[in-house]
Design a protein around this motif. Structure first.
Motif, PDB file in Angstrom:
ATOM      1  N   THR A 216      68.554  57.864  53.971  1.00  0.00           N
ATOM      2  CA  THR A 216      68.737  58.332  55.012  1.00  0.00           C
ATOM      3  C   THR A 216      66.933  58.436  55.902  1.00  0.00           C
ATOM      4  OG1 THR A 216      70.838  59.383  55.755  1.00  0.00           O
ATOM      5  CG2 THR A 216      68.871  59.537  56.890  1.00  0.00           C
ATOM      6  N   HIS A 233      67.140  61.249  62.129  1.00  0.00           N
ATOM      7  CA  HIS A 233      67.908  61.006  60.539  1.00  0.00           C
ATOM      8  C   HIS A 233      69.497  61.374  61.080  1.00  0.00           C
ATOM      9  CE1 HIS A 233      66.753  65.363  61.189  1.00  0.00           C
ATOM     10  NE2 HIS A 233      68.200  65.456  59.779  1.00  0.00           N
ATOM     11  N   LYS A 234      69.727  62.341  61.574  1.00  0.00           N
ATOM     12  CA  LYS A 234      71.445  62.590  61.715  1.00  0.00           C
ATOM     13  C   LYS A 234      71.945  61.372  62.309  1.00  0.00           C
ATOM     14  CE  LYS A 234      70.756  67.822  62.174  1.00  0.00           C
ATOM     15  NZ  LYS A 234      70.724  68.818  63.378  1.00  0.00           N
ATOM     16  N   ARG A 237      72.404  59.169  59.844  1.00  0.00           N
ATOM     17  CA  ARG A 237      73.364  59.169  58.617  1.00  0.00           C
ATOM     18  C   ARG A 237      74.909  58.987  59.607  1.00  0.00           C
ATOM     19  NH1 ARG A 237      71.613  64.113  58.239  1.00  0.00           N
ATOM     20  NH2 ARG A 237      70.234  63.613  55.753  1.00  0.00           N
ATOM     21  N   ARG A 241      77.358  56.315  57.795  1.00  0.00           N
ATOM     22  CA  ARG A 241      79.005  56.792  57.222  1.00  0.00           C
ATOM     23  C   ARG A 241      79.701  55.803  58.020  1.00  0.00           C
ATOM     24  NH1 ARG A 241      78.258  61.398  59.104  1.00  0.00           N
ATOM     25  NH2 ARG A 241      77.323  62.749  57.409  1.00  0.00           N
TER      26      ARG A 241
END
Length: 443
Positions: A216, A233-234, A237, A241
């Motif tokens: 990430t 970055h979240k 991620r 996913r």
């Protein structure tokens, strides 16, 4: 049955293709016209994948094997029944004659039985998915309303049973009106999915370029520095996913110990003492040797020197043997990088390997006006940044595919050049080692 599982966005993309009749999570039903067209083009010599691409299918979504397996099956049908085999339902012998009144009655009963079976299958599948658990013996996963609505919509579309809405909503514990409100907001979800898809394509480009080894934070830094794209970055991620982008993780690989030093070799104190947080270039260097196997298992040995403050590989030498020349050549290249300027009190840290405890090596280090430091015996953490570099190197370089030593030399040289000048690092203020060295010198 295909191992590929389509997500909601991929299913809707496939359903928009005029050559598709309907789609489920694991399968695609193609129109008879497309099957006939595909078989004829394939018999004329066109490759299966080319046929599918020209008709609007994305190979990354349906899978590389899908076109070949479909054409193999369709050619068999075409050979046995001709075009009629795709236009009528074949039962047993594939007869296409007009049914008698008795046959109509039989078919009517059959349709009713199939409808009942679909209903029971839908109910069973819904219960199976709704009551899913993470692992045996672990508390059941909490299912959101959106997930329940998605599940209901998938079941209804798959089995073509719209009259089951009330029943399924009641079973799922959600309101019927809530379900229809969710259906009306489909365009907003589609817009969100489309945005996610665009972000996914950006992320996938970097992910593929790094051969699945970019995490990430690495992707975030490349997006910001090379693509001028700011992305949390979240979010990266979440998208990774969502679209099943799983980063390859380095597995622990114990370092083979060097030959034990004889009595004339002298181990030195650990002066560095893991003080890796240096902010002065050229003050602390780490060095080590790693094994690299190429061709049909032939060994080569890579000796490197790393500047702790900038993470830059300032000197390296590749050899086909472990004679002392490997570290002598590395020291010579390190001296060339100094350009006549050595930081007062500069440290060269290593493990207690045979090469570094050798009297001649220690003599040459002193001549270069460097202070030699050594890790404690059997403690790899005392030289962790150097070990970390070797770990990333072995993850990211396909050195085993090299057939010659010169080829191996080129690929390692290319990687170190890229590492120093193009690889952004999160803990270096998102800069490359070379950029960070210039930043420290200018500060």
């Amino acid at each position: 049955m295909s191992k590929i599982i389509f997500n909601e966005h991929q299913m809707k993309l496939l359903e928009n293709n005029e050559n598709v009749d309907h789609v489920s999570e694991r399968s695609i039903a193609y129109t008879p016209a497309f099957k006939i067209k595909a078989v004829k083009e394939n018999l004329e010599g066109k490759a299966p994948s080319q046929i599918f691409i020209e008709n609007g299918f994305e190979i990354e979504i349906i899978g590389a094997e899908k076109p070949r397996s479909c054409l193999k099956r369709w050619r068999k049908t075409f050979k046995q029944f001709g075009e009629e085999g795709f236009l009528t339902e074949r039962r047993g012998k594939g007869s296409t004659g007009r049914p008698t009144s008795e046959e109509v009655s039989v078919e009517d009963n059959l349709r009713k039985a199939e409808a009942r079976i679909k209903y029971l299958e839908a109910e069973l599948e819904f219960l199976k998915k709704f009551r899913r658990t993470r692992k045996a013996g672990i508390k059941e996963e909490k299912v959101t309303k959106s997930e329940k609505f998605t599940l209901i919509e998938q079941i209804i579309r798959k089995y073509r049973i719209p009259r089951m809405v009330t029943y399924l909503c009641k079973m799922a514990g959600v309101s019927r009106s809530g379900y229809y409100t969710w259906i009306k907001a489909d365009h907003k979800r589609a817009e969100r999915l489309e945005n996610d898809w665009k972000d996914y394509e950006l992320i996938k480009e970097i992910f593929d370029y790094k051969k699945g080894r970019a995490g990430t934070l690495v992707i975030k830094m490349i997006l910001e520095n090379d693509k001028n794209v700011i992305m949390n970055h979240k979010k990266i991620r979440r998208i990774m996913r969502k679209f099943n982008l799983v980063t390859k993780i380095r597995q622990m690989n114990p370092y083979r110990k060097m030959a034990k030093a004889n009595q004339e070799h002298k181990a030195l104190p650990n002066i560095l003492n893991r003080e890796f947080g240096q902010d002065v270039p050229g003050k602390v260097y780490l060095t080590d040797i790693t094994y690299v196997y190429y061709g049909s298992g032939r060994p080569a040995y890579l000796s490197c020197v790393k500047d702790v403050s900038t993470r830059e590989i300032v000197a390296y030498h590749l050899s086909t043997n472990l004679k002392m020349d490997i570290v002598y050549h590395t020291l010579k290249k390190l001296g060339q990088s100094f350009k006549g300027m050595v930081h007062p009190g500069a440290i060269l840290h290593s493990d207690q390997g045979f090469h570094y405890t050798h009297p001649e090596f220690q003599k040459r280090v002193k001549k270069m006006k460097l202070i030699q430091s050594m890790s404690r015996k059997g403690n790899c953490w005392d030289n962790a940044p150097m070990e970390s570099f070797f770990g990333h190197f072995k993850d990211e370089v396909d050195y085993a595919e090299c057939q010659t030593f010169n080829e191996l030399k080129r690929i390692i040289g290319g990687y170190i050049e890229e590492y120093n000048n193009e690889r952004y690092q999160w803990t270096l203020n998102k800069m490359t080692p070379a950029q960070y060295r210039s930043h420290l010198l200018a500060a």
